[in-house]
Design an enzyme around this catalytic site. Structure first.
Site, PDB file in Angstrom:
ATOM      1  N   LYS A 260       0.549  -1.392  -0.018  1.00 21.51           N
ATOM      2  CA  LYS A 260      -0.090   0.080  -0.126  1.00 21.51           C
ATOM      3  C   LYS A 260       0.847   1.307   0.203  1.00 21.51           C
ATOM      4  CE  LYS A 260      -4.561   0.159   0.308  1.00 21.51           C
ATOM      5  NZ  LYS A 260      -5.016  -0.420  -0.586  1.00 21.51           N
TER       6      LYS A 260
ATOM      7  N   THR B 252      -2.839  -5.299   0.342  1.00 20.55           N
ATOM      8  CA  THR B 252      -2.689  -4.451   0.758  1.00 20.55           C
ATOM      9  C   THR B 252      -3.379  -3.493   1.902  1.00 20.55           C
ATOM     10  OG1 THR B 252      -3.873  -2.796  -0.869  1.00 20.55           O
ATOM     11  CG2 THR B 252      -1.905  -3.966  -1.591  1.00 20.55           C
TER      12      THR B 252
ATOM     13  N   ARG C 275      27.731  34.627  -8.498  1.00 17.21           N
ATOM     14  CA  ARG C 275      26.512  34.540  -8.896  1.00 17.21           C
ATOM     15  C   ARG C 275      25.680  34.074  -7.614  1.00 17.21           C
ATOM     16  NH1 ARG C 275      26.610  28.715 -11.416  1.00 17.21           N
ATOM     17  NH2 ARG C 275      26.880  27.593 -10.192  1.00 17.21           N
TER      18      ARG C 275
ATOM     19  N   GLN D  77      28.277  21.199  -8.089  1.00 22.46           N
ATOM     20  CA  GLN D  77      28.695  19.544  -8.052  1.00 22.46           C
ATOM     21  C   GLN D  77      30.187  19.569  -6.612  1.00 22.46           C
ATOM     22  OE1 GLN D  77      27.969  21.501 -10.599  1.00 22.46           O
ATOM     23  NE2 GLN D  77      28.413  20.117 -12.765  1.00 22.46           N
TER      24      GLN D  77
ATOM     25  N   HIS E 225      18.020  28.336 -11.125  1.00 20.67           N
ATOM     26  CA  HIS E 225      19.304  28.970 -11.961  1.00 20.67           C
ATOM     27  C   HIS E 225      18.309  30.886 -11.782  1.00 20.67           C
ATOM     28  CE1 HIS E 225      21.409  26.598 -14.634  1.00 20.67           C
ATOM     29  NE2 HIS E 225      20.159  26.014 -14.927  1.00 20.67           N
TER      30      HIS E 225
HETATM   31  O1  LIG Z   1      27.082  25.076 -10.409  1.00 21.12           O
HETATM   32  C1  LIG Z   1      27.540  24.453 -11.653  1.00 21.12           C
HETATM   33  N1  LIG Z   1      27.542  23.872 -12.269  1.00 21.12           N
HETATM   34  C2  LIG Z   1      27.726  23.227 -13.797  1.00 21.12           C
HETATM   35  O2  LIG Z   1      27.373  21.932 -14.314  1.00 21.12           O
HETATM   36  C3  LIG Z   1      26.722  24.514 -14.738  1.00 21.12           C
HETATM   37  N2  LIG Z   1      26.413  24.609 -16.327  1.00 21.12           N
HETATM   38  C4  LIG Z   1      25.993  25.672 -16.336  1.00 21.12           C
HETATM   39  O3  LIG Z   1      24.740  26.118 -16.985  1.00 21.12           O
HETATM   40  N3  LIG Z   1      25.486  26.131 -14.656  1.00 21.12           N
HETATM   41  C5  LIG Z   1      26.253  25.177 -13.924  1.00 21.12           C
HETATM   42  N4  LIG Z   1      26.922  25.975 -13.086  1.00 21.12           N
END
Ligand SMILES: O=c1[nH]c(=O)c2[nH]c(=O)[nH]c2[nH]1
Length: 293
Positions: free
Chosen positions: A12, A57, A172, A220, A248
């Site tokens: 469930k 379930t 940014r 990353q 973004h």
């Molecule tokens: O931190 C980021 N990693 C990316 O791999 C990536 N690619 C992107 O267009 N902007 C960003 N910013």
């Protein structure tokens, strides 16, 4: 050529259970979404429609409600283990249980019985159990945790091919909605709800601190630092998996209106978004294939 039944499970999904505890006049509230998935000797039901091995379930859903009444709801990991062990321990045909829980937070407004729902953030738990004494795994986590840094984020030095238009930047906005799950080394026999809660809160705090304190050259890198921080601070954990959309924020061109834009006005785009995913683990992390499924 023979045709055979492959891996299967059933249960469930998304039982929404709200448990109110009334300690004197002061009420406590737990609000869960519980998904149970069981597997075992389910050949007959698939191959011939013989339901003798099947715990409906509907009964699974009822068990969730009954356990909420009988045992109360402490930490979601604890409640998940209680349910998972019960299904395997009580039914000879069930050999494995997976219980996934999402917890919606509520904060007190004022007084003993009025609450306001926490923002969008959810606490999560995923428990696998082969029954008491058998193999088990617990993954804790969170989802929909939205965070943003107004500076301290750069992105440059990337590949520039014939389709690249992105301008390198040394300042940014960095925003993301974190989904993070972290795997416990074991199911911590003897742990009380408070131990699960403390572990959760400290892992969450580590994620937030690393997000805020990392001067980021990419999302990353931030992701890795967040996972690292959790593992450095929490010895009971051995792996963190994260999915972080890059929410973004594009600088708006105000030149047509005769104005400059010194990192003050952004267009917050909702899609498409970069999606950064990764795992961070200790080099002694035991393998646990069931843990994440
Ligand atoms: O931190 C980021 N990693 C990316 O791999 C990536 N690619 C992107 O267009 N902007 C960003 N910013």
């Amino acid at each position: 050529m023979a045709i055979v039944l492959g891996p299967n499970r059933y249960g469930k999904a998304e039982t929404r259970v709200v448990r109110v505890s009334r300690d004197g006049g002061v009420h406590r509230l737990k609000d869960l979404n519980v998904s149970v998935s069981l597997s075992g000797a389910m050949e007959d039901v698939h191959l011939t429609g013989d339901n003798a091995a099947v715990l409906p379930t509907d009964s699974q859903k009822n068990t969730v409600f009954a356990f909420a009444k009988k045992y109360g709801v402490g930490a979601v990991e604890e409640f998940g283990l209680l349910l998972a062990r019960h299904f395997v321990d009580s039914q000879p045909t069930i050999t494995h249980a997976r219980v996934e829980i999402r917890e919606y937070g509520w904060k007190r407004i004022s007084g003993p019985h009025s609450f306001v729902r926490d923002g969008g953030e959810v606490r999560t738990a995923l428990v696998h159990s082969d029954g008491t004494g058998g193999a088990e795994s617990v993954v804790s986590g969170l989802a929909d945790l939205v965070v943003l840094n107004t500076t301290g984020s750069e992105f440059h030095g990337f590949i520039e091919d014939e389709y690249t238009t992105l301008a390198p930047t040394d300042d940014r906005v960095l925003a993301t909605e974190v989904t993070a799950r972290w795997r416990h080394r074991d199911t911590a026999p003897g742990w009380e709800a408070e131990d699960w809660d403390a572990s959760y809160l400290e892992a969450r705090a580590a994620l937030l601190a690393a997000f805020a304190e990392t001067h980021s050259l990419s999302l990353q890198q931030t992701l890795y630092q967040m996972g690292r921080r959790v593992l450095a601070e929490r010895a009971e954990l051995c792996e963190v998996r994260m999915a972080m959309p890059n929410k973004h924020h594009f600088l708006v061109d105000l030149e047509p209106f005769g104005m400059d834009n010194d990192n003050e006005v952004y267009f917050a785009a909702d899609r498409p978004y970069g999606l950064i995913e990764g795992a961070v683990l200790t080099d002694d992390a035991p393998g646990a294939p069931a843990a994440w499924s």
